[in-house]
Motif scaffolding. Structure first.
Motif, mmCIF file in Angstrom:
data_model
loop_
_atom_site.group_PDB
_atom_site.id
_atom_site.type_symbol
_atom_site.label_atom_id
_atom_site.label_comp_id
_atom_site.label_asym_id
_atom_site.label_seq_id
_atom_site.Cartn_x
_atom_site.Cartn_y
_atom_site.Cartn_z
ATOM 1 N N UNK A 463 32.955 -28.151 38.460
ATOM 2 C CA UNK A 463 32.213 -27.060 37.796
ATOM 3 C C UNK A 463 30.999 -26.658 38.629
ATOM 4 N N UNK A 464 30.413 -27.643 39.325
ATOM 5 C CA UNK A 464 29.230 -27.316 40.135
ATOM 6 C C UNK A 464 29.604 -26.965 41.581
ATOM 7 N N UNK A 465 30.912 -26.845 41.852
ATOM 8 C CA UNK A 465 31.338 -26.428 43.193
ATOM 9 C C UNK A 465 31.190 -24.911 43.306
ATOM 10 N N UNK A 466 31.431 -24.399 44.500
ATOM 11 C CA UNK A 466 31.287 -22.946 44.695
ATOM 12 C C UNK A 466 32.263 -22.157 43.839
ATOM 13 N N UNK A 467 33.400 -22.778 43.517
ATOM 14 C CA UNK A 467 34.398 -22.072 42.701
ATOM 15 C C UNK A 467 34.104 -22.224 41.205
ATOM 16 N N UNK A 468 33.230 -23.113 40.857
ATOM 17 C CA UNK A 468 32.942 -23.388 39.452
ATOM 18 C C UNK A 468 31.921 -22.431 38.861
ATOM 19 N N UNK A 469 31.562 -22.693 37.622
ATOM 20 C CA UNK A 469 30.632 -21.784 36.925
ATOM 21 C C UNK A 469 29.161 -22.166 37.116
ATOM 22 N N UNK A 470 28.919 -23.318 37.733
ATOM 23 C CA UNK A 470 27.513 -23.737 37.810
ATOM 24 C C UNK A 470 27.141 -24.334 39.165
ATOM 25 N N UNK A 471 27.357 -23.580 40.258
ATOM 26 C CA UNK A 471 26.919 -24.148 41.546
ATOM 27 C C UNK A 471 25.407 -24.340 41.604
ATOM 28 N N UNK A 472 24.689 -23.580 40.803
ATOM 29 C CA UNK A 472 23.221 -23.708 40.837
ATOM 30 C C UNK A 472 22.725 -24.956 40.108
ATOM 31 N N UNK A 473 23.664 -25.668 39.477
ATOM 32 C CA UNK A 473 23.268 -26.907 38.793
ATOM 33 C C UNK A 473 23.386 -28.112 39.719
ATOM 34 N N UNK A 474 23.806 -27.838 40.960
ATOM 35 C CA UNK A 474 24.014 -28.938 41.895
ATOM 36 C C UNK A 474 22.697 -29.603 42.275
ATOM 37 N N UNK A 475 22.776 -30.889 42.567
ATOM 38 C CA UNK A 475 21.594 -31.622 43.036
ATOM 39 C C UNK A 475 21.925 -32.091 44.445
ATOM 40 N N UNK A 476 21.189 -31.574 45.418
ATOM 41 C CA UNK A 476 21.516 -31.892 46.808
ATOM 42 C C UNK A 476 21.461 -33.393 47.050
ATOM 43 N N UNK A 477 22.538 -33.885 47.631
ATOM 44 C CA UNK A 477 22.567 -35.300 47.961
ATOM 45 C C UNK A 477 23.263 -36.158 46.923
ATOM 46 N N UNK A 478 23.640 -35.549 45.805
ATOM 47 C CA UNK A 478 24.246 -36.343 44.719
ATOM 48 C C UNK A 478 25.443 -35.611 44.133
ATOM 49 N N UNK A 479 26.399 -36.389 43.693
ATOM 50 C CA UNK A 479 27.567 -35.791 43.022
ATOM 51 C C UNK A 479 27.220 -35.588 41.552
ATOM 52 N N UNK A 480 27.389 -34.351 41.119
ATOM 53 C CA UNK A 480 27.032 -33.986 39.743
ATOM 54 C C UNK A 480 28.283 -33.525 39.006
ATOM 55 N N UNK A 481 28.411 -33.908 37.766
ATOM 56 C CA UNK A 481 29.486 -33.386 36.913
ATOM 57 C C UNK A 481 28.830 -32.735 35.708
ATOM 58 N N UNK A 482 29.392 -31.633 35.271
ATOM 59 C CA UNK A 482 28.773 -30.978 34.108
ATOM 60 C C UNK A 482 29.589 -29.815 33.623
ATOM 61 N N UNK A 483 29.104 -29.214 32.579
ATOM 62 C CA UNK A 483 29.824 -28.062 32.007
ATOM 63 C C UNK A 483 28.800 -27.070 31.478
ATOM 64 N N UNK A 484 29.088 -25.823 31.758
ATOM 65 C CA UNK A 484 28.213 -24.759 31.263
ATOM 66 C C UNK A 484 28.673 -24.315 29.872
ATOM 67 N N UNK A 485 27.782 -23.723 29.167
ATOM 68 C CA UNK A 485 28.128 -23.132 27.869
ATOM 69 C C UNK A 485 27.343 -21.849 27.681
#
Lengths: 576, 134
Positions: A463-485
């Motif tokens: 979801x936080x990848x470039x193809x997902x809905x929340x690339x701006x939720x990414x934290x540089x240096x860490x793997x993030x998982x999440x979901x937008x609503x």
């Protein structure tokens, strides 16, 4: 002569007999009566107030402390010159002399003159009164509650009202432990009102209240408060909420809401600002809720990693209504449905499940029941049972409509995805009293199998990848998982309010060993419709919080190869 | 013959009188001693009350000062001071940090993180502690 002497003697005998009789009458026959009168006049039960326990964060930082103050009261039976007494006491009590004179002109034995007088002023006043050889004003010890951090964490701490009882937050739920047990001492006092220590009677020392240690980390709280505050000032929403938790233990690490209030001045706060929105506001979660339907279907074997669902190019007609996607798609896998946040895909998955089964999973994730967080005013949200559903309800619920949840419920549900499928009870109180053991809670339920939770967690990473809905939720240096609503606001007159949204992002990191679970909810941001998405409003707030948390907790960045699938941070938001 | 019926002398029974005088004296002394003790008790009680009250005053003052310190050094207060420019955060250069474990900068952002003396939290269990000074 002898007769005179005899008469005098007889008179003396009579007089002394009368005295003796009177003495016998006073001391023996009326003993109890006069003893009672004397007791009322001289004996009193002096209450010894206990110290209210402090509230500390997990590292021992003080969040609520006591400031000793004195209450000044008058005993009218000791006051002979109210005007003179008022002239001396008025400057210390900051009360007009006339008003004080009026109050002191009383025969009542207990008239409260002023509460919350500082210790120094009260003692100076008593010394001045003693010097003038006046009596009638006395002190009673007390304390006022002080919250050194002001507005920070107000929704969790609550406040203590003028009666000294917790009126909201932890102050209310832990009032019994915090307030302690008052003690007393039976004393006698002289006519000046001073205690005669020799006649001190029965005594019971007070039991001070226990200190309550919360799971809150003020370092994280400060980070969350700052970012939520900035989002609130930038986007001008009706409210903004952020909750941080440890997904492995259910410990709440930070909870910040806007608007908020200063518990030191609770009587100046607007009632609307005093509501803890994290537990007492319910909202339609929107697409974040897709994690429920997908994990439930995967857990039941209804879908697997090979399943592909045709998403009708973004327009799915069902039950006489059209379900739309922001970007139309053809066949999508479960991961892609979550990554692209396809409403059609989620609705179609829900149609593969029986009503009761879907409902059971929704309830197993904790929706429709209070989480049990030890804060007053928690609501259960709104989950209708299947017999009240219409044809569309299930498909709507799949993407977070026709259901209302609280932010804390959403945090705990997402934590279950992060921790391998266990639903935990939110934990806010670590220990009660110094040296007491930490309070531990067993998981409420294993909602889904660990494999199912991991499968969804991996999907949420995209979801936080470039193809997902929340690339701006990414934290540089860490793997993030999440979901937008991104959910439309419900109108009080049925239906939805056009162009007004509650946007959210719920996520956790690092994915391989989650330490932080967070949710950011921004209600009705004053932004254009095209800019008001969970990925573009709540996601960046989550990211900023995450970057600071990583620094604060000194978290090790993850190897670059494991980060490659999330891509760089320069992407733009493509979907809701 | 007239007989003088009066006795020529009246004897004072000194022993008897002395006995009574001693008893009266002792009783009086005991009474005075009782009053003295009672007064002493009251005086000590008064002192006790004053000591208790000054102790309570000091405790209260101590608690009030602690609360003041706590509110002046709280995170919220420091944040306000920082925002208002009364205090500033001074960056610590990397060369000024003595590290007991190797620094682990983020891959992309290059943020230098604080030193950690717990190698297990940084590298996982079973990793030997390495001490590197920079």
């Amino acid at each position: 002569m002898g007769r005179r002497i005899g008469v005098i003697c007889a008179l003396l005998v009579l007089i002394f007999t009368a005295f003796a009789w009177r003495l016998i009458h006073l001391q023996i026959l009326k003993h109890e009566y006069y003893q009672e009168i004397a007791a009322v006049k001289h004996e009193s039960r002096q209450v010894i107030s206990p110290r209210r326990g402090r509230i500390l964060d997990r590292n021992g930082e003080e969040l609520a402390v006591n400031i000793p103050v004195q209450m000044v009261y008058a005993d009218g039976s000791h006051i002979h010159d109210p005007a003179a007494l008022a002239r001396i006491a008025a400057p210390f009590l900051e009360v007009p002399v006339e008003e004080l004179t009026e109050k002191l002109t009383t025969k009542n034995k207990y008239v409260v003159i002023r509460k919350g007088v500082s210790e120094e002023k009260a003692q100076d006043m008593i010394r001045a009164i003693d010097k003038a050889n006046l009596h009638g004003l006395y002190l009673q010890e007390g304390s006022v509650r002080s919250y050194p951090n002001g507005e920070m964490l107000c929704d969790v701490l609550g406040y203590v009202d003028h009666t000294g009882h917790g009126a909201d937050g932890i102050e209310k739920t832990c009032d019994e432990e915090l307030k302690g047990q008052e003690g007393f001492r039976m004393i006698e006092h002289d006519r000046k009102g001073r205690e005669i220590v020799v006649y001190r009677g029965q005594e019971q020392p007070p039991e001070n209240g226990c200190d309550i240690r919360l799971s809150i980390d003020m370092g994280l709280q400060a980070i969350a408060e700052r970012e939520v505050d900035e989002a609130y000032k930038t986007n001008h929403p009706a409210s903004a909420t952020a909750i941080l938790a440890d997904p492995n233990t259910g410990e709440i690490l930070a909870l910040a809401c806007r608007p908020n209030y200063d518990p030191n001045k609770y009587n100046e706060a607007k009632s609307d600002h005093m509501r803890n929105r994290a537990i007492s506001d319910m909202y339609e979660p929107g697409s974040v809720f897709k994690i429920i339907v997908t994990s439930a279907a995967y857990n039941e074997g209804i879908v697997d990693d090979k399943t592909r669902i045709f998403c009708e190019n973004g327009h799915f007609s069902y039950g006489g209504k059209i379900i739309k996607d922001h970007h139309g798609s053809g066949d999508l896998s479960i991961h892609e449905i979550l990554m692209k946040s396809s409403n059609v895909g989620a609705a179609k998955i829900s149609l593969r499940m029986k009503d009761q089964m879907f409902y059971d999973y929704v309830r197993k994730y904790g929706f429709g029941t209070r989480t049990g967080i030890p804060l007053p005013g928690e609501i259960a949200g709104l989950v209708n049972p299947p017999h009240r559903w219409d044809m569309l309800t299930k498909t709507r619920m799949a993407f977070g409509q026709s259901i209302s949840v609280t932010p804390i419920q959403m945090v705990m549900a997402m934590s279950a995805i992060a921790n391998g499928g266990k639903l935990l009870k939110p934990k806010l109180v670590l220990s009660k009293g110094e040296g007491s053991a930490e309070l531990h809670e067993a998981p409420i339920a294993q909602v889904v199998k660990p494999e199912s939770a991991n499968y969804i967690a991996n999907a949420l990473e995209k979801v936080v990848s470039n193809q997902g809905t929340a690339p701006l939720a990414r934290i540089e240096g860490y793997r993030v998982a999440g979901k937008t609503g991104t959910a439309q606001k419900i109108s009080p007159h049925r239906g939805y309010l056009m162009g007004r949204y509650i946007v959210s992002f719920a996520g956790f990191f690092p994915v391989n060993k989650p330490r932080i679970m967070g949710i950011v909810i921004v209600d009705d941001a004053k932004l254009s419709e095209t800019a008001n998405y969970g990925g573009s409003v709540a996601g960046p707030v989550f990211s900023k919080i995450g970057v600071k948390i990583a620094r604060y907790l000194d978290m090790d960045p993850e190897p670059s190869e494991s980060l490659s699938k999330q891509g760089s941070s320069t992407a733009t938001v493509s979907a809701r | 013959m007239s007989v003088n019926r009066r006795r020529t002398t009246n004897t004072i029974e000194v022993n008897f009188l002395a006995g009574w005088l001693v008893i009266v004296f002792l009783v009086g002394l005991a009474g005075l001693f009782f009053v003295y003790l009672k007064n002493q008790q009251h005086a000590v009680g008064n002192q006790c009350r004053l000591v208790e009250s000054s102790l309570r005053e000091e405790e209260a003052r101590d608690e009030a000062l602690k609360a003041k310190i706590s509110s002046m050094t709280s995170r919220g207060a420091l944040q306000h001071r920082l925002d208002d420019g009364y205090i500033a955060l001074q960056a610590i250069r990397d060369t000024a940090i003595a590290r007991v474990t190797p620094p682990a900068p983020a891959e992309v952002d290059g943020v230098l993180r604080t030193a950690s003396s717990d190698p297990e939290s940084r590298f996982g269990p079973g990793v030997p502690q390495r001490a590197i000074n920079r």
